[in-house]
Design an enzyme around this catalytic site. Structure first.
Site, mmCIF file in Angstrom:
data_model
loop_
_atom_site.group_PDB
_atom_site.id
_atom_site.type_symbol
_atom_site.label_atom_id
_atom_site.label_comp_id
_atom_site.label_asym_id
_atom_site.label_seq_id
_atom_site.Cartn_x
_atom_site.Cartn_y
_atom_site.Cartn_z
ATOM 1 N N HIS A 118 4.075 4.962 5.070
ATOM 2 C CA HIS A 118 4.341 5.073 3.637
ATOM 3 C C HIS A 118 3.938 6.496 3.237
ATOM 4 O O HIS A 118 3.038 7.081 3.849
ATOM 5 C CB HIS A 118 3.463 4.044 2.910
ATOM 6 N N LYS A 221 -1.313 -5.977 -4.219
ATOM 7 C CA LYS A 221 -0.405 -6.493 -3.182
ATOM 8 C C LYS A 221 -0.940 -7.790 -2.577
ATOM 9 O O LYS A 221 -0.390 -8.314 -1.617
ATOM 10 C CB LYS A 221 -0.218 -5.444 -2.082
ATOM 11 N N CYS A 358 9.521 4.311 -0.352
ATOM 12 C CA CYS A 358 8.434 5.298 -0.232
ATOM 13 C C CYS A 358 8.079 5.568 1.220
ATOM 14 O O CYS A 358 6.911 5.808 1.558
ATOM 15 C CB CYS A 358 7.181 4.880 -1.004
HETATM 16 C C1 PLP Z 1 2.035 0.552 3.646
HETATM 17 C C2 PLP Z 1 1.731 1.028 2.252
HETATM 18 N N1 PLP Z 1 0.820 1.996 2.097
HETATM 19 C C3 PLP Z 1 0.476 2.453 0.886
HETATM 20 C C4 PLP Z 1 1.069 1.952 -0.253
HETATM 21 C C5 PLP Z 1 0.648 2.487 -1.583
HETATM 22 O O1 PLP Z 1 -0.015 1.500 -2.301
HETATM 23 P P1 PLP Z 1 -0.395 1.748 -3.839
HETATM 24 O O2 PLP Z 1 0.888 2.070 -4.540
HETATM 25 O O3 PLP Z 1 -0.972 0.438 -4.273
HETATM 26 O O4 PLP Z 1 -1.364 2.863 -3.889
HETATM 27 C C6 PLP Z 1 2.044 0.959 -0.139
HETATM 28 C C7 PLP Z 1 2.741 0.456 -1.332
HETATM 29 O O5 PLP Z 1 3.849 -0.024 -1.273
HETATM 30 C C8 PLP Z 1 2.374 0.483 1.149
HETATM 31 O O6 PLP Z 1 3.293 -0.473 1.323
#
Ligand code: PLP
Length: 405
Positions: A118, A221, A358
Site C-alpha cells: 500500500h 478496518k 492505493c
Molecule cells: C495494507 C494497507 N496498509 C495501509 C493502509 C492505510 O491505512 P489507513 O488509511 O487506515 O492509514 C491500508 C488502507 O487501506 C491498507 O490496506
C-alpha cells in the site's frame, strides 16, 4: 458459518440501508452498535481529558484509556509500553520512517520493500531513501504476484537496514511469509516494519512470535472507529528513538533550553489523544475476540470458496488472485473500465472498490489501469454473494452488447 443476521442487526448502518451489500471492508469496516455505545458512553458520562486532571472524572477517563491500551497490548502479545496510539496505519508507518528511518539510514544503505505495498508502507521509505541517498530495493514478485522467501533472499544483503513490508496485500489478499522474512532480515541486522492493516481484522497477531521490530494497524478496518491506529515497537528500539512531535503530556520537565521527555509510549503521544476512539478500538477488540478469530477465518474461507465457485461459471471476467489467502476478489470485467463497471454495482446496492486501491505498483504489475475489488467480512452472507455474482453477470452482458455492435 457466523450468524450474519445477528451481526447485521447490531450494526446501525444496516438499519438505514437494509439492502446494502457491503464488499468494501478493506477500505473500512462498518461499526457495531457496541463500539459506538462505548464511545458515546465516554462523551456522555466522563468525557474529559486524560492524565492532566486531578479530579474523579479525569481519573476515570485515564483509567478507561489505559484499559484500552492494555487490551490492545494483550491482543497482539506486546507490553503496555510498546503500544503507541497514532492516527492510523499511515501515521504509524510515517512516524517510523521519520524517526527511526531518518536517524538510522545513511548513504548507500538498502531498504527492502515490495510492489505489493500500500502507498502508506512504500512512500514514507521512498522519501527516506531520497533524502538519505539510500537504495530502495523491491522483492521480485513470483508469477502469481506473491512475495516469496526465495525472492526475498535475492535482494537481502549485509547492507539491508530496513525491510518495510505488508503482512497481507490489500489488493491480492496474499499472506506474506513474514516470520521467515523477519528471521532472515535479523540475521543481516536489519529491522522489519510490518504493515498489518489487512491482517489485524482477520487473524490473531502475536508480535513476540513474529519477532517483528515495528507493526502498524488501523482501528477502522477492524470494526473500530476512524482516526486511531496502533504502532507497536520493540521497547529496546522505542527507548532509543526521539519523538516525532513535541507538546503537552509527553514531557516530565521543561527548561529554557531543554526538555526531559517521558518514557515510551507517552513520549510519542504529544497533545490530547483520540480518547473516545481508543476506547472504541478496545470495544472492537472485545467484539472480535467474542466472535473468535477461528470463526471469522472459517466464515471468510467458506464465503470466498463459494464466491469463486460461482464466479467460475461467468465468462468475460478476469480474476487476478484466485489463490488469495484472505477473502479479497480482485477482478475486472474484460474490456470494461472498473469505474464504469462500479456504477452498475452501485445501482444494485453493492458497495465495492474500483481503481488502484492505493497500491499502484501492483496494478502496474498486473498491467491494467485499475481493478474491481470485493472484500468479504463477518457481515457478508452467501445471499450477498448470489446477488453480487448475478450483478457481475449482468454487467458482463450489458457491455457485451456494445462490443458485439
Ligand atoms: C495494507 C494497507 N496498509 C495501509 C493502509 C492505510 O491505512 P489507513 O488509511 O487506515 O492509514 C491500508 C488502507 O487501506 C491498507 O490496506
Amino acid at each position: 458459518m457466523l450468524d450474519v443476521e445477528k451481526i447485521k442487526r447490531d450494526i446501525p448502518l444496516f438499519q438505514n440501508y437494509p439492502n446494502l451489500i457491503y464488499l468494501d471492508s478493506c477500505a473500512t469496516t462498518l461499526k457495531p452498535r457496541y463500539v459506538l455505545d462505548k464511545m458515546d458512553e465516554y462523551y456522555q458520562e466522563y468525557g474529559v481529558n486524560i492524565h492532566r486532571g486531578v479530579y474523579e472524572l479525569s481519573y476515570r477517563a485515564t483509567e478507561e484509556y489505559d484499559k484500552a491500551r492494555k487490551k490492545i497490548a494483550k491482543f497482539i502479545n506486546a507490553s503496555f509500553e510498546e503500544v503507541i496510539f497514532t492516527r492510523g496505519t499511515t501515521n504509524s508507518l510515517n512516524m517510523i520512517a521519520q524517526t527511526y528511518g531518518m536517524a538510522n539510514i545513511n548513504l548507500n544503505d538498502e531498504i527492502i520493500t515490495s510492489e505489493l505495498e500500500h502507498h502508506s508502507s512504500l512512500l514514507p521509505w521512498m522519501q527516506v531513501a531520497k533524502k538519505k541517498g539510500a537504495i530502495l530495493k523491491y522483492i521480485p514478485l513470483n508469477d502469481e504476484g506473491r512475495i516469496t522467501v526465495e525472492n526475498f533472499k535475492k535482494v537481502l544483503t549485509d547492507k539491508t537496514k530496513v525491510v518495510a513490508i505488508t503482512y497481507v496485500s490489500n489488493t491480492m489478499g496474499y499472506l506474506t511469509p513474514i516470520r521467515e522474512i523477519i528471521e532472515l532480515a535479523h540475521k543481516q541486522g536489519a529491522v522489519v516494519i510490518v504493515d498489518a492493516a489487512q491482517a489485524a481484522p482477520h487473524f490473531k497477531i502475536d508480535v513476540c512470535e513474529l519477532d517483528c521490530d515495528f507493526l502498524a494497524f488501523s482501528a477502522h478496518k477492524m470494526l473500530g472507529p476512524t482516526g486511531i491506529g496502533i504502532l507497536y515497537g520493540k521497547k529496546s528500539l522505542l527507548d532509543k528513538m526521539d519523538p516525532e512531535e513535541y507538546g503537552g503530556d509527553m514531557n516530565n520537565d521543561v527548561f529554557h533550553d531543554n526538555v526531559i521527555v517521558k518514557e515510551t509510549p507517552y513520549k510519542f503521544e504529544a497533545g490530547t489523544p483520540a480518547i473516545a476512539e481508543a476506547i472504541g478500538l478496545g470495544a472492537a477488540i472485545d467484539l472480535l475476540e467474542k466472535i473468535g478469530f477461528d470463526n471469522i477465518r472459517q466464515h471468510e474461507k467458506e464465503l470466498h470458496k463459494y464466491a469463486l465457485e460461482k464466479l467460475s461459471s461467468v465468462s468475460g471476467i478476469t480474476i487476478y488472485n484466485k489463490t488469495a489467502d484472505i477473502g479479497i476478489i480482485n477482478f475486472n470485467i474484460d474490456g470494461v473500465h472498473p469505474h464504469d463497471a462500479s456504477t452498475f454495482f452501485d445501482q444494485a446496492n453493492i458497495a465495492l472498490r474500483a481503481g488502484h486501491h492505493c497500491a499502484q505498483l501492483v496494478t502496474k504489475w498486473l498491467k491494467c489501469n485499475g481493478t474491481l475489488r470485493a472484500c468479504l467480512y463477518i457481515y457478508n452472507s452467501k445471499q450477498d454473494i448470489d446477488i453480487f455474482v448475478k450483478t457481475v453477470q449482468e454487467v458482463v452482458e450489458f457491455f457485451r452488447q456494445f462490443s458485439e455492435v
